[in-house]
Design an enzyme around this catalytic site. Sequence first.
Site, PDB file in Angstrom:
ATOM      1  CG  HIS A 126      -1.857   1.012   1.427  1.00 15.78           C
ATOM      2  ND1 HIS A 126      -1.552   2.280   1.843  1.00 15.78           N
ATOM      3  CD2 HIS A 126      -3.204   0.995   1.230  1.00 15.78           C
ATOM      4  CE1 HIS A 126      -2.655   2.999   1.906  1.00 15.78           C
ATOM      5  NE2 HIS A 126      -3.681   2.244   1.541  1.00 15.78           N
ATOM      6  CG  ASP A 203       0.670  -2.244   6.275  1.00 17.34           C
ATOM      7  OD1 ASP A 203      -0.244  -2.262   7.124  1.00 17.34           O
ATOM      8  OD2 ASP A 203       0.591  -1.615   5.198  1.00 17.34           O
ATOM      9  CD  GLN A 206      -6.932  -4.200   4.378  1.00 16.90           C
ATOM     10  OE1 GLN A 206      -7.864  -4.874   4.820  1.00 16.90           O
ATOM     11  NE2 GLN A 206      -7.125  -3.003   3.842  1.00 16.90           N
ATOM     12  CE  LYS A 229      -7.155  -0.102   6.498  1.00 18.46           C
ATOM     13  NZ  LYS A 229      -8.028   0.479   5.486  1.00 18.46           N
ATOM     14  CB  CYS A 369      -3.862   3.406  -1.473  1.00 17.84           C
ATOM     15  SG  CYS A 369      -5.089   4.675  -1.198  1.00 17.84           S
TER      16      CYS A 369
HETATM   17  N1  C6P Z   1      -6.273   0.663   3.047  1.00 21.24           N
HETATM   18  C1  C6P Z   1      -8.123   0.240   1.575  1.00 21.24           C
HETATM   19  O1  C6P Z   1      -9.241   0.477   1.106  1.00 21.24           O
HETATM   20  P1  C6P Z   1      -4.963   4.142   7.017  1.00 21.24           P
HETATM   21  O2  C6P Z   1      -5.634   4.788   5.845  1.00 21.24           O
HETATM   22  O3  C6P Z   1      -3.808   4.952   7.537  1.00 21.24           O
HETATM   23  O4  C6P Z   1      -5.910   3.712   8.084  1.00 21.24           O
HETATM   24  O5  C6P Z   1      -4.348   2.746   6.469  1.00 21.24           O
HETATM   25  C2  C6P Z   1      -3.433   2.753   5.419  1.00 21.24           C
HETATM   26  C3  C6P Z   1      -3.197   1.349   4.923  1.00 21.24           C
HETATM   27  C4  C6P Z   1      -1.947   0.784   5.082  1.00 21.24           C
HETATM   28  N2  C6P Z   1      -1.686  -0.486   4.694  1.00 21.24           N
HETATM   29  C5  C6P Z   1      -2.633  -1.242   4.134  1.00 21.24           C
HETATM   30  C6  C6P Z   1      -2.305  -2.646   3.738  1.00 21.24           C
HETATM   31  C7  C6P Z   1      -3.915  -0.739   3.943  1.00 21.24           C
HETATM   32  O6  C6P Z   1      -4.852  -1.502   3.391  1.00 21.24           O
HETATM   33  C8  C6P Z   1      -4.203   0.603   4.332  1.00 21.24           C
HETATM   34  C9  C6P Z   1      -5.552   1.213   4.071  1.00 21.24           C
HETATM   35  C10 C6P Z   1      -7.612   1.070   2.735  1.00 21.24           C
HETATM   36  O7  C6P Z   1      -7.418  -0.681   1.152  1.00 21.24           O
HETATM   37  C11 C6P Z   1      -7.764   2.532   2.443  1.00 21.24           C
HETATM   38  S1  C6P Z   1      -6.721   3.076   1.138  1.00 21.24           S
END
Ligand code: C6P
Length: 418
Positions: A126, A203, A206, A229, A369
Amino acid sequence: MKNKNSDLFFKNIRKDFPILDQKINGHQLIYSDNGATTQKPIKVIDSICDFYKNDNSNVHRGIHTLSERATDMYENVRIKVANFINSNKEEIVFTYGTTSSFNILAKGIEDQISEGDEIVLSQMEHHANIVCWQELAKKRGAILKFIPINKDFRLDLKEAEKIITQKTKIVAISHISNVLGTITPAKKICSIAHKYGAYFVLDCAQSIVHMKVDVKEIDCDFIAFSSHKMFGPTGVGVLYGKSNLLEKLKPSIFGGDMIYEVSFTCSTYNKSPYKFEAGTPNIEGVIGFGAAIDYLNEIGMDNIELREKELCEYFLGKVSEVKDLKIYGPNSCNDRSCIFSFNIDGIHSHDMSTLLDMKGIAIRGGHHCAMPLHTLLELPSTSRISLCFYNTFEEIDKIVLALKNAKKDYEKGEFLLK
Ligand code: C6P
């Protein structure tokens, strides 16, 4: 209900999520965009309202009762988070989300990176786990390398063994890809990283809500994840770091609460995790996050994992009946989660999102993203269905029916009227 593993239990659990009980475009809502954010159970919503009704005050500052109560509640969530990932409370930094955790980490580690050092990521990252490292590499003259994915959409471990070397200082990968759904072999890659003395960063944005994450078992040096999440509020996240490593990180946000002593000319900083938490934090968000962790613990991560494996198998079986549909991700539910990115020949992902929305089905379309991954796969975009435990087999049937009819509906063009 005793059996927290049954279909009936998970059907009943939907009552905890008031938002799910509504119609969208004349159809019962099917929320299948959980990878973007999850819905919030009433216990989380109530915990935030109760905090404002009864306990609202700033933390770590006042000596009065309300402030002490708010501080206790806030710090108690730190303990809950630590227990959830099998760490110590001093190792939990509250941030504003995964992205903010990565930024704090990449900035904080800057001094430890020199020209020619290598930072290894993977091709399925991401942007949150790419851009901050690109900035760091630019500043320090470091080099970014990427573990490739193979044709089954898994990380190529043989290549990982070659790419990670004495020059590697950081290996940072996602635990579950937000596009492919692939569960990466974190423990194995961590051991390769540690063989060369590199930090291993995971990371968990997910993964944290779909499987048990045990930082000690994997031996992670740092992990990042977001509350929103995992059925908690937005604007709260976590950076976990081993105590000795957090002590070595430099803070990058300065101000109140992160200091030990301040004079007109210089300041000394508080110890971890407080030196990373400058300013008034998202107190009600952290309280709601605590309620979300209680909620997950009540159901049990083992039960969640089992339920989602059943949903995964059912979905992959059913969706194979849809003509011209290609899923980008592993085809075995042993090493994938319920994130399914796909395309149907001739239908753009944004049109697909609108088509399904017309049937009350919420999905995500775009690059999620993860632009480098889409470029690699030569895809401008994909549609993405991401399920969680409150989704049902009946909902999957409806989603698959909508996908079967998608081409016909698309050609009729009715969705354009939206
Ligand atoms: N992915 C998706 O729809 P934030 O936005 O900071 O809470 O998380 C960022 C992020 C980082 N790593 C991974 C693997 C992610 O999936 C995400 C966020 C969402 O896939 C919003 S782009």
